[in-house]
Structure formats: structure tokens, C-alpha cells
Design an enzyme around this catalytic site. Structure first.
Site, PDB file in Angstrom:
ATOM      1  N   ASP A  82       0.847  -1.195   0.000  1.00  0.00           N
ATOM      2  CA  ASP A  82       0.000   0.000   0.000  1.00  0.00           C
ATOM      3  C   ASP A  82       0.878   1.238   0.000  1.00  0.00           C
ATOM      4  O   ASP A  82       1.928   1.277   0.635  1.00  0.00           O
ATOM      5  CB  ASP A  82      -0.918   0.015   1.235  1.00  0.00           C
ATOM      6  CG  ASP A  82      -2.013   1.068   1.095  1.00  0.00           C
ATOM      7  OD1 ASP A  82      -3.130   0.715   0.685  1.00  0.00           O
ATOM      8  OD2 ASP A  82      -1.730   2.257   1.354  1.00  0.00           O
ATOM      9  N   ARG A  93     -14.272   2.398   8.454  1.00  0.00           N
ATOM     10  CA  ARG A  93     -14.395   1.127   7.732  1.00  0.00           C
ATOM     11  C   ARG A  93     -13.099   0.329   7.627  1.00  0.00           C
ATOM     12  O   ARG A  93     -13.131  -0.820   7.188  1.00  0.00           O
ATOM     13  CB  ARG A  93     -14.913   1.393   6.310  1.00  0.00           C
ATOM     14  CG  ARG A  93     -13.939   2.205   5.465  1.00  0.00           C
ATOM     15  CD  ARG A  93     -14.574   2.747   4.205  1.00  0.00           C
ATOM     16  NE  ARG A  93     -13.610   3.537   3.437  1.00  0.00           N
ATOM     17  CZ  ARG A  93     -13.213   4.770   3.751  1.00  0.00           C
ATOM     18  NH1 ARG A  93     -13.687   5.362   4.827  1.00  0.00           N
ATOM     19  NH2 ARG A  93     -12.338   5.403   3.004  1.00  0.00           N
ATOM     20  N   GLU A 155      -6.389   1.415 -13.140  1.00  0.00           N
ATOM     21  CA  GLU A 155      -5.027   1.373 -13.670  1.00  0.00           C
ATOM     22  C   GLU A 155      -4.252   0.203 -13.031  1.00  0.00           C
ATOM     23  O   GLU A 155      -3.615  -0.598 -13.718  1.00  0.00           O
ATOM     24  CB  GLU A 155      -4.353   2.708 -13.329  1.00  0.00           C
ATOM     25  CG  GLU A 155      -2.994   2.916 -13.905  1.00  0.00           C
ATOM     26  CD  GLU A 155      -2.445   4.284 -13.468  1.00  0.00           C
ATOM     27  OE1 GLU A 155      -2.447   4.577 -12.257  1.00  0.00           O
ATOM     28  OE2 GLU A 155      -2.038   5.044 -14.355  1.00  0.00           O
ATOM     29  N   THR A 156      -4.340   0.114 -11.708  1.00  0.00           N
ATOM     30  CA  THR A 156      -3.614  -0.961 -11.012  1.00  0.00           C
ATOM     31  C   THR A 156      -4.257  -2.317 -11.272  1.00  0.00           C
ATOM     32  O   THR A 156      -3.561  -3.322 -11.398  1.00  0.00           O
ATOM     33  CB  THR A 156      -3.557  -0.664  -9.501  1.00  0.00           C
ATOM     34  OG1 THR A 156      -3.070   0.667  -9.313  1.00  0.00           O
ATOM     35  CG2 THR A 156      -2.610  -1.616  -8.796  1.00  0.00           C
ATOM     36  N   CYS A 217     -14.915   6.260  -3.283  1.00  0.00           N
ATOM     37  CA  CYS A 217     -15.507   6.396  -1.943  1.00  0.00           C
ATOM     38  C   CYS A 217     -15.406   7.835  -1.457  1.00  0.00           C
ATOM     39  O   CYS A 217     -16.085   8.224  -0.516  1.00  0.00           O
ATOM     40  CB  CYS A 217     -14.872   5.418  -0.964  1.00  0.00           C
ATOM     41  SG  CYS A 217     -13.106   5.528  -0.832  1.00  0.00           S
ATOM     42  N   CYS A 275      -9.632 -11.802 -26.875  1.00  0.00           N
ATOM     43  CA  CYS A 275      -9.185 -10.917 -25.790  1.00  0.00           C
ATOM     44  C   CYS A 275      -7.708 -10.577 -26.012  1.00  0.00           C
ATOM     45  O   CYS A 275      -6.886 -11.471 -26.220  1.00  0.00           O
ATOM     46  CB  CYS A 275      -9.373 -11.593 -24.436  1.00  0.00           C
ATOM     47  SG  CYS A 275      -8.663 -10.649 -23.060  1.00  0.00           S
TER      48      CYS A 275
HETATM   49 ZN   LIG Z   1      -9.046 -12.106 -21.312  1.00  0.00          ZN
END
Ligand SMILES: [Zn+2]
Length: 371
Positions: A82, A93, A155-156, A217, A275
Site C-alpha cells: 500500500d 471502515r 489502472e492498477t 468512496c 481478448c
Molecule cells: Zn481475457
């Protein structure tokens, strides 16, 4: 460690015990007895959990809940990643943090590691205070057999999806916003005989990240119960995988709104032909294409992470003291100069609060920290 993160290995791992000195310890048979009684886990499942290694990307609300659940369940090794620090608005939370963590602005990964050590000293927790980026993802996630997504940005998630598909490593998407929770298991194709049939990947369902403003959030608010629902489902699916029961895992994108009681499931049972990620194996996010050096944290703040260099906090304090209020510990330095607060991490990364203007943030960084 060659990457610029800071690892804080648990100070409470069994290897740290002094030989010959008896220390009171909780017996694992007793600790996990109720979970071993559960037919789906049993003794053998519990032993598998003890040998397991799970990485959690993001240690905010979902990540803290997932880390707590996995640690209490006895998963032997956790890697927590993190980039952020604990703030008072997290306490509603983010179940691993307390008021003193917020008052000290402790980095979330390290605060989580310390809290876990208080309720399960028998497992190993690696805490990395850093941003997950293409250049460090292999080192940070390579050792884990399963990756849990607890990030707050697509993005992550696309970066994790690229890496997981490339490596044949399973990952579990989870998101919560408002009263709404969503989660999906991604079981990629592997070279070896994997104990699962591949599912769709994130890009099979969503070829492109959402465009335009995305609710967070910080804009839509969030119920703690939605976070805990997402984490509970995610971790239960993880327990199935870790105890070699992938055949029991859900093969849909599942979502549930706790306020309206609406639910939906979208099939993710099979990879989508064509894909670009799992079909054509084009890993553009892993290649770092299109990634900005500055990202918005979504709460009137800007992150600057293109400067990788070690910071001497004491020297920096002396330099900044004439310009504002400076506090620091061994993990970060905070420099308050209203209307801005600059939080500097030991690797040179900074979060600048009080602006969403990248130019302003860059100029503050260059002026006070260096260019
Ligand atoms: Zn895929």
C-alpha cells in the site's frame, strides 16, 4: 531489496524466538479448531493454509478486511502492498487501524502488519510501503500463489491482470462503493496442469478501463458493510483455491447492493476469444504504456512518484522547518504549509494534499523537496 519500497518483515516470526527461552504461545490446534471442524477445510486444508502465500494489493478498507480474515484463518505468509497512510476518515471502515495510527499518519501496510502481529504472531507478514508499478510488480507479487485486488483504481487492476495472466497466477477482483460490492475470480491459463479450467480475465469482460469520471468512496461515500461483504466473498473464494478446491470457485462477476438488495451475475466462465490480454497476450499495462508519472488519489490530493531516491528525514526537517510545520518518524515526514500538506515517504515518493492541480503539486515538490 532493489526496488524502492521498504519492507518490514514481521518482528514476531517464529525464527526470531531466542532458543532456550520458553515463550507462551497459542497452540495452533486450539486456535484453528473451529475452522478445522468445518468440513470444507479440515486438518489437511488447515495445513495447506499454513503453507500458503497470498499478496494483497491495497491495504485500505477492502485490503485491511481481507488481510484480517486471511491472517485469522492462518494463511502462513501475507504480502501487503500500500502506498498510503492512515487518516481519521479511514477509521469508519478500515478495520485494522485505530486512532493512534491515524494520529501518527502511519503507513497503512505497516500499521496493518503491526496489528496482525497482535492477534496472530504465528504467521509472516511482509509490508511494502510503495506504489505497485510495472518495474516492481514481479518482485512484489512473484512469490505469492494468489493475488487479491483491494485497490481503488482500474489502472492498477489492469496491471495486476496483465501480470497474473502472463504468469498464470490466479487473482481475485474486489470493489466496493456506496452500498455496492462486486467481485470476480480470474483463473488464468497456465503451462502446467493447473487444478482449474481458465476463466475470463478482467479484459475479457472490460476490454478498456472505464472512461470519464469514476465514482470513488471520496465522491459517493461508502458503507463499511459493503466493504466487508466484498472482502468476505473474496477471501472465501481464496480459501477454496488455497485448499485445492478451485472447482468450487464462482465463475461469474458477482455484485450485490446491500441497500437496494439488487444483485447481478455476469458469466465469466470462459476466456473471450480475441481478448487482447489472455488471448493475444499483449501486456500493455505491464509494459508501462500510457502510465502517468503523477496520479490523483481522488481526495483533493496528488501523488508524485517519479522521484526515486532515498530521503534523509532529519536533514529534510532542518531544511523545511523555516517554511512550515514538520513532523517525521522513521517511515514518513509530514510538512504542513497551509493550504497544502506534503507527506514524503522514505523513497522520495510524496502525496500532496490540498490540490488536484498537477502543476501546483509538481512545483511544490520541486521547491521544497528538490527536482
Ligand atoms: Zn481475457
Amino acid at each position: 531489496m532493489s526496488h524502492p519500497s521498504h519492507e518490514f518483515a514481521s518482528a514476531f516470526t517464529p525464527s526470531d524466538e531466542t532458543p532456550g527461552v520458553a515463550s507462551p504461545a497459542i497452540d495452533d490446534q486450539e486456535r484453528y479448531s473451529r475452522q478445522i471442524l468445518f468440513a470444507g477445510i479440515g486438518s489437511e486444508g488447515q495445513q495447506r493454509l499454513a503453507r500458503a502465500h497470498v499478496a494483497i494489493v491495497g491495504c485500505g478498507a477492502t485490503g485491511a478486511a481481507a488481510a484480517s480474515l486471511l491472517a485469522r484463518a492462518g494463511v502462513g505468509t501475507l504480502t501487503l502492498i500500500d502506498r498510503d497512510f492512515v487518516e481519521p476518515s479511514n477509521l469508519q471502515r478500515q478495520i485494522l487501524f485505530d486512532e493512534s495510527d491515524a494520529l501518527q499518519s502511519l503507513p497503512k501496510a505497516e500499521a496493518a502488519r503491526r496489528k496482525i502481529a497482535q492477534f496472530n504472531s504465528g504467521i509472516t507478514v511482509h509490508a511494502h510501503v510503495t506504489d505497485l508499478v510495472p518495474s516492481n510488480i514481479a518482485e512484489l507479487l512473484g512469490g505469492a500463489q494468489l493475488i487479491l485486488d483491494a485497490t481503488d483504481n482500474f489502472e492498477t487492476r489492469y496491471l495486476i491482470n496483465d501480470f497474473a495472466v502472463q504468469q498464470g497466477k490466479p487473482w481475485i477482483y474486489a470493489a466496493a462503493i456506496g452500498a455496492y460490492a462486486a467481485t470476480m475470480n480470474v483463473l488464468p491459463q497456465t503451462d502446467s496442469a493447473a487444478p482449474w479450467q481458465p476463466t475470463a480475465c478482467l479484459a475479457c469482460l472490460f476490454p478498456k478501463p472505464p472512461s470519464g469520471p469514476v465514482e470513488t468512496c471520496d465522491t459517493a461515500g461508502i458503507l463499511s458493510t459493503a466493504v466487508n461483504l466484498a472482502a468476505s466473498i473474496q477471501v472465501t473464494e481464496a480459501l477454496k483455491l488455497l485448499t485445492d478446491q478451485a472447482k468450487l470457485m464462482r465463475r461469474t462477476l458477482f455484485s450485490f447492493d446491500l441497500w437496494s438488495n439488487e444483485r447481478s451475475e455476469v458469466s465469466a466462465a470462459c476466456p473471450r476469444s480475441g481478448c487482447t490480454v489472455c488471448g493475444e497476450r499483449a501486456f500493455t499495462h505491464l509494459a508501462g504504456k500510457g502510465r502517468a508519472h503523477i496520479t490523483l488519489c481522488g481526495r483533493n490530493s496528488v501523488q508524485i512518484h517519479e522521484h526515486h531516491r532515498p530521503v534523509d528525514f532529519a536533514a529534510m526537517r532542518d531544511r523545511l522547518a523555516p517554511h512550515g510545520v514538520v513532523r517525521f518518524n522513521d517511515l514518513l515526514l509530514r510538512f504542513e504549509r497551509p493550504p497544502h500538506t506534503l507527506t514524503l515517504f522514505a523513497d522520495g515518493r510524496a502525496i500532496i494534499q490540498g490540490t488536484t492541480d498537477m502543476t501546483v503539486a509538481r512545483s511544490l515538490y520541486a521547491r521544497f523537496i528538490g527536482s
